[in-house]
Design a protein around this motif. Sequence first.
Motif, PDB file in Angstrom:
ATOM      1  N   PRO B  94      28.850  27.879 -12.960  1.00 16.63           N
ATOM      2  CA  PRO B  94      27.968  29.042 -13.002  1.00 16.63           C
ATOM      3  C   PRO B  94      27.691  29.565 -14.412  1.00 16.63           C
ATOM      4  O   PRO B  94      28.538  29.459 -15.294  1.00 16.63           O
ATOM      5  CB  PRO B  94      28.735  30.100 -12.202  1.00 16.63           C
ATOM      6  N   GLN B  95      26.482  30.089 -14.573  1.00 21.60           N
ATOM      7  CA  GLN B  95      26.192  30.868 -15.779  1.00 21.60           C
ATOM      8  C   GLN B  95      26.045  32.313 -15.309  1.00 21.60           C
ATOM      9  O   GLN B  95      27.033  33.005 -15.154  1.00 21.60           O
ATOM     10  CB  GLN B  95      24.979  30.303 -16.495  1.00 21.60           C
ATOM     11  N   CYS B  96      24.822  32.761 -14.990  1.00 19.68           N
ATOM     12  CA  CYS B  96      24.727  34.141 -14.486  1.00 19.68           C
ATOM     13  C   CYS B  96      25.364  34.229 -13.112  1.00 19.68           C
ATOM     14  O   CYS B  96      25.830  35.278 -12.703  1.00 19.68           O
ATOM     15  CB  CYS B  96      23.280  34.614 -14.448  1.00 19.68           C
ATOM     16  N   GLY B  97      25.369  33.107 -12.388  1.00 20.62           N
ATOM     17  CA  GLY B  97      26.065  33.039 -11.109  1.00 20.62           C
ATOM     18  C   GLY B  97      25.257  33.448  -9.896  1.00 20.62           C
ATOM     19  O   GLY B  97      25.688  33.248  -8.762  1.00 20.62           O
ATOM     20  N   TYR B  98      24.074  34.004 -10.137  1.00 20.43           N
ATOM     21  CA  TYR B  98      23.335  34.590  -9.012  1.00 20.43           C
ATOM     22  C   TYR B  98      22.971  33.558  -7.949  1.00 20.43           C
ATOM     23  O   TYR B  98      22.997  33.847  -6.760  1.00 20.43           O
ATOM     24  CB  TYR B  98      22.068  35.291  -9.517  1.00 20.43           C
ATOM     25  N   CYS B  99      22.651  32.340  -8.368  1.00 20.69           N
ATOM     26  CA  CYS B  99      22.231  31.314  -7.402  1.00 20.69           C
ATOM     27  C   CYS B  99      23.424  30.570  -6.804  1.00 20.69           C
ATOM     28  O   CYS B  99      23.259  29.759  -5.901  1.00 20.69           O
ATOM     29  CB  CYS B  99      21.337  30.286  -8.084  1.00 20.69           C
ATOM     30  N   GLN B 100      24.613  30.829  -7.355  1.00 19.41           N
ATOM     31  CA  GLN B 100      25.727  29.910  -7.079  1.00 19.41           C
ATOM     32  C   GLN B 100      26.295  30.000  -5.666  1.00 19.41           C
ATOM     33  O   GLN B 100      26.734  28.988  -5.124  1.00 19.41           O
ATOM     34  CB  GLN B 100      26.828  30.071  -8.130  1.00 19.41           C
ATOM     35  N   SER B 101      26.257  31.164  -5.035  1.00 19.37           N
ATOM     36  CA  SER B 101      26.715  31.201  -3.637  1.00 19.37           C
ATOM     37  C   SER B 101      25.918  30.178  -2.843  1.00 19.37           C
ATOM     38  O   SER B 101      26.472  29.374  -2.099  1.00 19.37           O
ATOM     39  CB  SER B 101      26.470  32.590  -3.027  1.00 19.37           C
ATOM     40  N   LEU B 129      17.039  26.629  -6.397  1.00 17.75           N
ATOM     41  CA  LEU B 129      16.652  26.919  -7.780  1.00 17.75           C
ATOM     42  C   LEU B 129      17.812  27.519  -8.568  1.00 17.75           C
ATOM     43  O   LEU B 129      18.610  28.281  -8.033  1.00 17.75           O
ATOM     44  CB  LEU B 129      15.481  27.897  -7.811  1.00 17.75           C
ATOM     45  N   CYS B 130      17.897  27.155  -9.850  1.00 21.65           N
ATOM     46  CA  CYS B 130      18.825  27.804 -10.766  1.00 21.65           C
ATOM     47  C   CYS B 130      18.089  28.065 -12.073  1.00 21.65           C
ATOM     48  O   CYS B 130      17.763  27.127 -12.792  1.00 21.65           O
ATOM     49  CB  CYS B 130      20.052  26.940 -11.045  1.00 21.65           C
ATOM     50  N   ARG B 131      17.801  29.324 -12.343  1.00 20.12           N
ATOM     51  CA  ARG B 131      17.037  29.662 -13.546  1.00 20.12           C
ATOM     52  C   ARG B 131      17.865  29.462 -14.816  1.00 20.12           C
ATOM     53  O   ARG B 131      17.305  29.293 -15.889  1.00 20.12           O
ATOM     54  CB  ARG B 131      16.541  31.100 -13.456  1.00 20.12           C
ATOM     55  N   CYS B 132      19.189  29.497 -14.658  1.00 19.03           N
ATOM     56  CA  CYS B 132      20.043  29.296 -15.832  1.00 19.03           C
ATOM     57  C   CYS B 132      20.175  27.822 -16.185  1.00 19.03           C
ATOM     58  O   CYS B 132      20.732  27.480 -17.228  1.00 19.03           O
ATOM     59  CB  CYS B 132      21.418  29.892 -15.596  1.00 19.03           C
ATOM     60  N   GLY B 133      19.701  26.942 -15.306  1.00 20.56           N
ATOM     61  CA  GLY B 133      19.730  25.511 -15.620  1.00 20.56           C
ATOM     62  C   GLY B 133      21.097  24.872 -15.544  1.00 20.56           C
ATOM     63  O   GLY B 133      21.462  24.066 -16.399  1.00 20.56           O
ATOM     64  N   THR B 134      21.863  25.197 -14.491  1.00 28.50           N
ATOM     65  CA  THR B 134      23.201  24.604 -14.362  1.00 28.50           C
ATOM     66  C   THR B 134      23.169  23.265 -13.617  1.00 28.50           C
ATOM     67  O   THR B 134      24.203  22.797 -13.140  1.00 28.50           O
ATOM     68  CB  THR B 134      24.138  25.558 -13.592  1.00 28.50           C
ATOM     69  N   TYR B 135      21.995  22.687 -13.507  1.00 30.75           N
ATOM     70  CA  TYR B 135      21.815  21.493 -12.670  1.00 30.75           C
ATOM     71  C   TYR B 135      22.761  20.336 -13.010  1.00 30.75           C
ATOM     72  O   TYR B 135      23.332  19.705 -12.122  1.00 30.75           O
ATOM     73  CB  TYR B 135      20.366  21.023 -12.746  1.00 30.75           C
TER      74      TYR B 135
END
Lengths: 453, 154, 740
Positions: B94-101, B129-135
Amino acid sequence: MNDRLKIIFAIIMPISAVLAVGTTWFVNRIPASRFEMAGSAADEPSELVARGGYVARLSDCVACHSVPGGAAYAGGLKMATPMGAVYTTNITPDRNTGIGSYTLADFDRALRSGVAKDGHRLYPAMPYPSYAKLSDDDVKALYAYFMRGIPAVHQQNRQSTIPWPLNMRWPLAFWNVVFAPSGVYHPDATKDTQWNRGAYIVEGAGHCGACHTPRGLAFNEKGTDSHSAAFVSGALIDGWYAPSLRNTPNTGLGRWSEDDLFRFLKTGRNEHAVVFGSMAEAFNNSTQFFSDDDLRAVAHYLKSLPGDGTREGASWHYEPTQAAAREPAKRQELPGAQTYMAKCSFCHGADGRGQGQWVPPLAGAASSMMQDSSSSINITLNGSGRVVAAGVPDAYRMPSYREQLSDTDIADVLTFIRLSWGNRQSVVFADDVKKLRDQTTPANSSPVILKTH
Amino acid sequence: MELTINGVQHQLEVEPDTPLLWVLRDDLGMTGTKYGCGLAQCGACTVLVDGQAVRSCVTPVENLSGASVTTIEAIEQDDLGKRVVAAWVKYQVPQCGYCQSGQVMAATSLLRQHPHPTDQEIDAVMVNLCRCGTYNAIRAAIHDVCSDPTHGST
Amino acid sequence: MEAAPVNLSRRFFILSSTGAAAGAFVLGIGLPTRQARAQSAQAPTFRGTQVPAFLEIRPDNSIRLQSPFIEGGQGTFTAMAQIVGEELDADPATFIVENAPAGEEYVVMDNGRRVTGGSGSVRRGYLVMRRLGALGREMLLQAGAQHLGVPVSELTTQPGQVIHAASGRAVPYGALAHAAMDLPVPDPANVKLRDPSQFRWIGKPVKRLDIYEKSTGKVEYTVDVRVEGMLHAAVQHAPRLGMTVGPIQNEDQVRQMRGVHSIHRLPGAVAVVAERWWHAKRAVEALLVDWEEAKPGSADAIRIMPAEFSSEEFRQHLARATGQEDDAETKGDVNRALKNAHTVIDATYFSQYVNHAQLEPPSALARYNPDGTLEVWLPTQAPDMFRADMAKRTGLDEAKITIHSPLLGGFFGRHFLYNHATAYPQAILLAKATGRPVKLIWTREEEFLRDVLRPMAVVRFRAGLDAQGRPVALEVVSATEGPTEGGGTKRGKSLDPSALEGLTNKSYDIPDRRIAQLFVRSPVALGYWRSVGNSMNDFLYESFLDELADKGGQDPYELRLHLLRHNKRLTTLLKAVEELSGGWKRGPFTAPDGSRRARGVAMASPFGSEAAAIAEVSVENGRVRVHDIWEAIDPGSIVNPAIVEAQVNGAVALGLSQILLEETVYENGMPRARNYDGYPILTLDRMARVHVKIVESGEKMGGIGEPPLPAIPPAVANAVSTLTGRRIRSMPLSRHEFAR
Ligand code: FES
Ligand code: FES
């Protein structure tokens, strides 16, 4: 409508040219109204005005005579044609720019004969061939409503941009002779009153045929009542394919009960489908306001129209085909499968069955079963406008995929849908998608409700 | 209506077309599941329904009676989910973590059905989608879970 | 103020140089002059020395640190724990880091501001936070001396405890903290800092502190916060900025809808408050509002969005624009040089509007307490500025306002103080009107309607080549408006540096040059987007540089080496990325899998750091596929290599997203996309493999959150131009048709 208009002119102009000279009197003659003696808006009783308001809902006048955000019935809706644009007119009681100076007879002539007060012929974009079936009482009520039920709005009509000679309207007089059915609706004594009421609404006020009946070379509806097998048997209009309303099992209403139909027209949705495209507008502004009795009459009448099994193969039943699409590895080999799983399955289900009445199924849906793929392409490109039932916008809507999917992606995913779960239809080609991509724009994600007062 | 979430039954007073997402967040106070778009576009709201990744913002609760819903709050009660989380921590995903759940739920359902996904399968299924780009970290973490020897056990 | 490199403080240079009036437009708020001066006056004194305000060491030895910089995914909290822990002598893993409340004691940046952005946290907080840790350690030692009754000189520390070697006694920090924090703070002037060679945590890939919570949904973002008696709210904004609320056709009907508490008219918006957000959202969508056109002059603080505005027409307008050109950077005599040049090359490039599209939609929770104080939970990159704005809006004294800033669900520049693009003013009004705490969440559709955009620019390049085909003269005129001057309605007195950064400050040795701005007001409200001006300007400049190389028959990599021949730092960096990529090979060439591929190179100097990138691309069914990105980055020195690598990955993703996919299109005064369906962003299947090389030149520490981004779009565009033989002069590539 565009191409059709062009055709009318192409066909009618030459003929008329020949006949022109001798027949000037004919094309200029003002048809008789049954209200010649009636004079103009006296003080109509308010319940008559109220009934007129209801007839206006049945007839969905607002759909064409208002623009989003504009004043009610002030006109100005643009109808593009290859020859130029036509604009709908101001039908508020304003004396200078609206129809305030119309007598009941003038109003009747425009409504049921397609001739304006100044004698010019209306384009058949105005469904007067259907309105011709309206009863005298309903015409009186409508007149009362438009004279006293709505505020006068001073808004000049916009001139059509169709150039001479195509802008000459007198040739339409001949068209009217050939195609416009004359005379109000005559009840069929062999049918019950509910059926006749349904017929009156579907064939007349509701002008369902205007979209759902295929057109002839000259833009004429190929059938105008229950006696014609062509009547409301499905037609392409403005980038949407209005499906058959007959009892054809796969591409029509064959699998729908009268109650399914009733709920569809009243709430905009049922387990078979959700209104979309032009029908969403018809629902938002018209059908949901019908009385329950009228809706049941419409359903009863439509269910009586025989289907045409010869148009399609075996009647649809669900087949759990293409479960392979669930296998990530296999998706690449099956064109459209990956797009379906990544973009469509979250709402319509990996099994294509949708989610009850909230998200329509694609398995067995008329749009996935019919030859013409316009509606499927259109809604995939542009998404759906909001469905507003009883004043509340829908909880779920179709997104627009034109920015995410290429013409080929869309052709592939629609082909996948049309070959899955027992759907058996022809493939969709990227060129078909491209054509509609260029002609259409994304649906508005905010509700669009036309004012009626 | 009755709804089973993380093994617990809940009695709910909601309109049938209410999205599961808002029942979770507002009625049950389970805010681990996120709202990102409400239009099935981002996947931040992903939960498991009978093991399948589902986007709760486009899932009317009406259709869930009888189904069993698993949210991020219970992810570690599941052995596979536990290992997915461990891999997420190991690869510091995770970066910001918002998409991670949503990412963790999607990955868990992928690994449940395909214990050893190829890159191509990960491309096909991990569409959140992950805007922080943790792909890249997500991909690495998923591969790590399959390389885990105890993995066959579920 | 120091001649800063291109970084956030330069964004505020205008502010400090033109005073309060500027403050009113720079970020949409008026910063009281007195306060501004007061702060700059304090600048030289030691900031961030009030140890007890920052550190709470608990009996269990866990350490609660109030961070002056907010965590939004960039790893700041962990970096702060590393920096403080290093000097305090405490393992970063024992830290619990929170975003400090607003307050002068937490203003640690020398420019007298507290802002998280411009990739400034670590580099601007580095010394201060080390000093803070060291001061804390000294206080613990003194407390230890009293506790053990021995002279301080006999004491040392080990992570988490004070040691008396002579007696072999050890006291954990937790036992001393209470006494220690009561002691006076030692003089920061002669506090001793640890020798970098002795670092145990700084410079190491320390694990991030927030990963587990973020992997299990335990982190609370503003959208998740709940307080007693809270109501939920949703808004419907006017379709165009500046329009006002007119009659509502169906207010009574909507008031009857299930769960609706009340309906409210707000500036340029209507709101519904309900017991549940879902009810508020459905009801507010149902409201039929007759929006009224903005009355000219009435909305002086706002940009009025014209009904006919189209971003495509605006682009053409920029391309045709003429007028005064303000020089931002000049060297030599460009006109003479162009006259004498062997060849002159002209080209026009442009960059698109883009949205932030952070995954967490804007939200705010406001609560008025019985004692008249106001508490607000919201995402913010600058708590003090937000609090000042709240004081201005509510008439409350700043002391009566408490700001809580939960972690940010992504920001990328979204959470600065943008007038009309923030939810908290609405939440505050609703809390006041209802007398209850109100949490407002914008739908994604409302966010796309009100988000501020990265500026659009049309740049006219004119370059002169010498006989060898090498550039000797360069003239650059950018028709644009900067994000700082783009916040309000008036333009600043001095140039907005963030409008041209990336066209200016390039290190290439081109003797005669002129870089100028042709200011054109954009009807769209503008804002900062990750790596700001550089995010677009380096694409424009570095792509044109490749075009020059082609026209002059030069290899783009060799040409850059030549133009940097006097610059050791950048030569090293460029060679580093070349080596990382296994040697420069431009192509087109055929890859093992049979696909035709090419590589492109580009460089950038954003936010005090230096970056060089190489991209390898192919075209797959008419779509550009980026296979690999090699990037070498030199931030001078670093604190956490693992976080740096993660930030490079993130910045690469955003860079790819904007070159491949992103463009905000306006038609009829409204954004065409109101959700991600119409505004696609990068997905996993289109992410490239990323190879990172960190170069620590030892130069002044630069930023890391933004610097890796700007070199990516041009590297990709240059590769695509090489592969397809078509020069790419605009983003995104999805605009261009490529043979399948
Ligand atoms: S919130 Fe459900 S997919 Fe975005
Ligand atoms: S980690 Fe921030 S959006 Fe994925």
